[in-house]
Write an enzyme that holds these catalytic residues in place. Structure first.
Site, PDB file in Angstrom:
ATOM      1  N   ASP A   1       0.842  -1.200   0.000  1.00 27.32           N
ATOM      2  CA  ASP A   1       0.000   0.000   0.000  1.00 27.32           C
ATOM      3  C   ASP A   1       0.879   1.253   0.000  1.00 27.32           C
ATOM      4  O   ASP A   1       1.637   1.475   0.937  1.00 27.32           O
ATOM      5  CB  ASP A   1      -0.893  -0.036   1.259  1.00 27.32           C
ATOM      6  CG  ASP A   1      -2.180   0.728   1.076  1.00 27.32           C
ATOM      7  OD1 ASP A   1      -2.115   1.873   0.604  1.00 27.32           O
ATOM      8  OD2 ASP A   1      -3.245   0.181   1.421  1.00 27.32           O
TER       9      ASP A   1
ATOM     10  N   HIS B   1      -2.297  11.101  -1.532  1.00 28.31           N
ATOM     11  CA  HIS B   1      -2.223  10.646  -2.928  1.00 28.31           C
ATOM     12  C   HIS B   1      -3.618  10.690  -3.516  1.00 28.31           C
ATOM     13  O   HIS B   1      -4.578  10.955  -2.798  1.00 28.31           O
ATOM     14  CB  HIS B   1      -1.650   9.230  -2.969  1.00 28.31           C
ATOM     15  CG  HIS B   1      -2.346   8.311  -1.995  1.00 28.31           C
ATOM     16  ND1 HIS B   1      -3.491   7.634  -2.292  1.00 28.31           N
ATOM     17  CD2 HIS B   1      -2.079   8.024  -0.690  1.00 28.31           C
ATOM     18  CE1 HIS B   1      -3.888   6.953  -1.228  1.00 28.31           C
ATOM     19  NE2 HIS B   1      -3.054   7.173  -0.236  1.00 28.31           N
TER      20      HIS B   1
ATOM     21  N   ASN C   1     -12.625   5.455  -1.910  1.00 34.93           N
ATOM     22  CA  ASN C   1     -12.775   4.683  -0.667  1.00 34.93           C
ATOM     23  C   ASN C   1     -14.176   4.899  -0.092  1.00 34.93           C
ATOM     24  O   ASN C   1     -14.831   3.968   0.354  1.00 34.93           O
ATOM     25  CB  ASN C   1     -11.725   5.101   0.356  1.00 34.93           C
ATOM     26  CG  ASN C   1     -10.327   4.693  -0.063  1.00 34.93           C
ATOM     27  OD1 ASN C   1     -10.145   3.700  -0.781  1.00 34.93           O
ATOM     28  ND2 ASN C   1      -9.335   5.447   0.353  1.00 34.93           N
TER      29      ASN C   1
ATOM     30  N   ASP D   1      -1.011  -0.289  -4.795  1.00 31.47           N
ATOM     31  CA  ASP D   1      -2.355   0.213  -5.114  1.00 31.47           C
ATOM     32  C   ASP D   1      -2.339   1.689  -5.523  1.00 31.47           C
ATOM     33  O   ASP D   1      -3.348   2.229  -5.948  1.00 31.47           O
ATOM     34  CB  ASP D   1      -3.307  -0.018  -3.925  1.00 31.47           C
ATOM     35  CG  ASP D   1      -2.842   0.694  -2.663  1.00 31.47           C
ATOM     36  OD1 ASP D   1      -1.640   1.027  -2.549  1.00 31.47           O
ATOM     37  OD2 ASP D   1      -3.698   0.925  -1.789  1.00 31.47           O
TER      38      ASP D   1
ATOM     39  N   THR E   1      -6.801   3.653  -2.284  1.00 26.41           N
ATOM     40  CA  THR E   1      -6.660   2.231  -1.938  1.00 26.41           C
ATOM     41  C   THR E   1      -7.801   1.338  -2.450  1.00 26.41           C
ATOM     42  O   THR E   1      -7.549   0.275  -3.019  1.00 26.41           O
ATOM     43  CB  THR E   1      -6.550   2.091  -0.402  1.00 26.41           C
ATOM     44  OG1 THR E   1      -5.385   2.807   0.008  1.00 26.41           O
ATOM     45  CG2 THR E   1      -6.453   0.643   0.035  1.00 26.41           C
TER      46      THR E   1
ATOM     47  N   ASP F   1       1.376   2.707   3.732  1.00 25.35           N
ATOM     48  CA  ASP F   1       0.459   3.813   3.449  1.00 25.35           C
ATOM     49  C   ASP F   1       0.265   4.689   4.686  1.00 25.35           C
ATOM     50  O   ASP F   1       0.357   5.918   4.614  1.00 25.35           O
ATOM     51  CB  ASP F   1      -0.889   3.281   2.972  1.00 25.35           C
ATOM     52  CG  ASP F   1      -1.830   4.412   2.603  1.00 25.35           C
ATOM     53  OD1 ASP F   1      -1.499   5.173   1.674  1.00 25.35           O
ATOM     54  OD2 ASP F   1      -2.882   4.562   3.248  1.00 25.35           O
TER      55      ASP F   1
ATOM     56  N   ARG G   1     -10.752  -3.265   3.007  1.00 28.07           N
ATOM     57  CA  ARG G   1     -10.935  -3.165   1.553  1.00 28.07           C
ATOM     58  C   ARG G   1      -9.788  -3.814   0.785  1.00 28.07           C
ATOM     59  O   ARG G   1      -9.961  -4.263  -0.337  1.00 28.07           O
ATOM     60  CB  ARG G   1     -11.122  -1.704   1.125  1.00 28.07           C
ATOM     61  CG  ARG G   1      -9.992  -0.749   1.479  1.00 28.07           C
ATOM     62  CD  ARG G   1     -10.407   0.693   1.206  1.00 28.07           C
ATOM     63  NE  ARG G   1      -9.407   1.686   1.562  1.00 28.07           N
ATOM     64  CZ  ARG G   1      -9.181   2.163   2.784  1.00 28.07           C
ATOM     65  NH1 ARG G   1      -9.884   1.714   3.799  1.00 28.07           N
ATOM     66  NH2 ARG G   1      -8.268   3.092   2.997  1.00 28.07           N
TER      67      ARG G   1
HETATM   68 ZN    ZN Z   1      -3.537   2.638  -0.510  1.00 29.18          ZN
HETATM   69 ZN    ZN Z   2      -3.323   6.344   1.619  1.00 29.83          ZN
END
Ligand code: ZN
Ligand code: ZN
Length: 549
Positions: A43, A490, A105, A357, A84, A310, A168
């Site tokens: 991630d 991001h 998300n 991702d 993600t 992440d 997720r």
């Molecule tokens: Zn992510």
């Molecule tokens: Zn993130």
């Protein structure tokens, strides 16, 4: 009765062949297939981390994947937003949010007027938890995944399991007909699932949870793996671009986890430490052992996602000692996982791929200090200003939500007031275009009527789902975001967010690398060709030509 001439020819030909020696196909010359596919998603991994930390990596983790596998060095996401939920879904469905519908998300649900989480499913309950975090399933993904196709093609003999700290990241890869998906419950430090998959956690998962590994990992301070002066690839440990945890006065090592835990999310704190990767790796090994993955005649599939990079990127940024240490430790976790696969199944029978991702930009405030154009937008102000403008122009604020850089307009009021939707979208777009940090604005009408072939508009179109997306899509300038001045985020169409690593390794993979541009949606198509199974039903990617002949 007269037979058609073609049928007579057919019978004649068959007779001829009947006299020739018959070649019987045996199992030995049937197309070979891997016993197990292990999909690894890191991630928020930028492709350049492979090179940035190369000299510090051991020989049996990332280096082993690159030195023995095939590295697609120019792999890119081909839509926005690079988040993600859409990231994991796109890797496994071989298509973009325009088709699979996981547009973010969380998004504003036009039907209910409420916000919807991508893996939310009110029809299911948690298993191993009573928290809302258990009410999860892949039901919002509109297409099949490569893992679904594997299950269908093997008449459900292939086992498919997805695991990650983030729900997720476990659920979307595992698909609709997975045997299981397991994710982390930060309220207890346990792995959980939902009634979508099963009524009760298997006894081996309960036993794993009883070991209380999260508690053990959090019982010691987070120190650097190497002496701290060796982290020469990163900024000084004490710098102003990093978030300071509650209870700390500086963002520096050692991070005293046992002391910090209570004020920083309890067991959730493991998510923003490299020990969250170790816990995921420990669980991955237990899944393979206890579910006997790779031990039957059918190809099994384990989808693993490492979530901590992440959280660490959001907290400390890509140039922090924390992120470097995270990757050096992840390298060791990967090495352990690969070694286990050698022993348990054997390298030649396991197909591994590793990707991300999405990636991430440098911390904008750091770039600003370097005199690189960058900045912070204030989305609350953008929304307020637009509402005021529309109120003056049309007598109503007309906006229901601004989320994921998309404005959702109130269609009911627009109809009641006998306004033209397209005209309102255009008027609002012109206003938004002049806001600080905005680079371009696209209306839903433009996206519905025009086909964009390149650049950020193409990426916005591939991320636009007519049923779920908003009326106006906004893109910000490079390195601009709505975020705190510490850490990074991001979601953009720029290469710092879209360019990720992709490495194939193991079964039938020849060593090599390529700088040819390939897309994240090509992964599922490539896997389908390798496994001789159907593409996922919404797949828009293509098999990567230098990996499959
Ligand atoms: Zn992510
Ligand atoms: Zn993130």
């Amino acid at each position: 009765m007269k037979y058609p001439i073609t049928l007579i020819a057919c019978v004649f030909t068959l007779n001829l062949f009947a006299q020739a020696p018959v070649k019987i196909t045996t199992a030995s010359n049937a197309p070979s297939k891997p016993k197990l596919v292990v999909g690894i998603v890191v991630d928020q991994m930028r492709y350049d981390y492979i090179y940035r930390y190369w000299d510090k990596f051991g020989s049996d983790g990332f280096k082993r994947l690159v030195n023995e596998g095939f590295f697609c060095r120019n792999t890119n996401f081909n839509y926005v937003p690079t988040y993600t939920g859409p990231g994991h879904t796109s890797i496994y469905t071989g298509t973009t949010p325009a088709v699979h519908g996981i547009i973010a998300n969380d998004w504003f649900d036009k039907k209910t007027g409420k916000y919807l989480y991508c893996a939310e499913d009110d029809a299911v309950k948690g298993v191993g938890t009573s928290e809302v975090e258990g009410m999860r399933s892949p039901v919002n993904n509109l297409t099949t995944t490569i893992t679904d196709e594997l299950r269908i093609s093997s008449n459900m003999k292939s086992k498919v399991i997805g695991i990650a700290l983030k729900d997720r990241a476990a659920i979307m890869p595992a698909g609709h007909i997975a045997n299981a998906a397991y994710w982390y419950d930060g309220s207890t430090g346990s792995f959980i699932t939902s009634t979508y998959y099963m009524k009760e956690l298997p006894s081996w998962v309960q036993d794993f949870n009883k070991k209380e590994l999260a508690k053990k990992y959090l019982s010691q301070p987070w120190n650097t793996l190497l002496p701290i002066e060796q982290y020469t690839e990163s900024l000084p440990d004490d710098n102003k671009y990093e978030y300071i945890a509650k209870g700390e006065t500086k963002p520096v090592f050692p991070h005293n986890l046992p002391q910090l835990m209570a004020a920083n999310g309890g067991f959730n704190m493991i998510r923003s430490t490299p020990f969250g990767n170790s816990l995921t790796k420990d669980f991955a090994i237990e899944v393979i052992k206890n579910e006997n993955l790779g031990k039957s005649a059918a190809t099994d599939f384990l989808a693993v996602s490492f979530s901590p990079p992440d959280y660490i990127g959001h907290t400390y940024g890509p140039s922090s000692v924390e992120q470097e240490d995270d990757y050096l430790r992840l390298d060791k976790d990967l090495a352990e996982l690969l070694k286990f696969l050698d022993k348990q199944i054997g390298k030649k029978d396991v197909l591994v791929f590793l990707t991300a991702d999405h990636a991430a930009p440098e911390v904008p405030s750091y770039l600003m200090d370097l005199k690189v154009p960058a900045g912070y937008v204030n989305e609350e102000k953008i929304l307020k200003d637009l509402k005021n403008y529309l109120l003056i122009t049309y007598g109503d604020t007309l906006v229901l939500s601004y989320i994921n850089q998309q404005m959702y307009l109130n269609h009911k009021v627009i109809v009641d007031k006998k306004l033209e939707l397209q005209q309102v979208q255009e008027k609002a777009s012109q206003f938004l275009q002049n806001m600080a940090g905005v680079s371009e604005v696209l209306t839903a009408s433009a996206l519905n009527n025009t086909s964009f072939n390149e650049g950020s508009r193409y990426l916005m179109q591939k991320g636009y789902n007519a049923n779920r997306s908003g009326d106006i899509l906004v893109n910000y300038l490079p390195a601009w975001m709505d975020f705190s001045k510490t850490g990074t985020s991001h979601g953009s169409p720029y290469s710092y967010d879209t360019h990720v690593p992709l490495i194939f390794y193991g079964w039938n993979i020849k060593q090599g690398s390529s700088a040819e541009q390939v897309y994240i949606t090509d992964i599922a198509a490539t896997l389908a060709m390798m496994l001789n199974i159907q593409f996922p039903n919404g797949c828009t990617g293509k098999p990567i030509s230098f990996l499959v002949k």
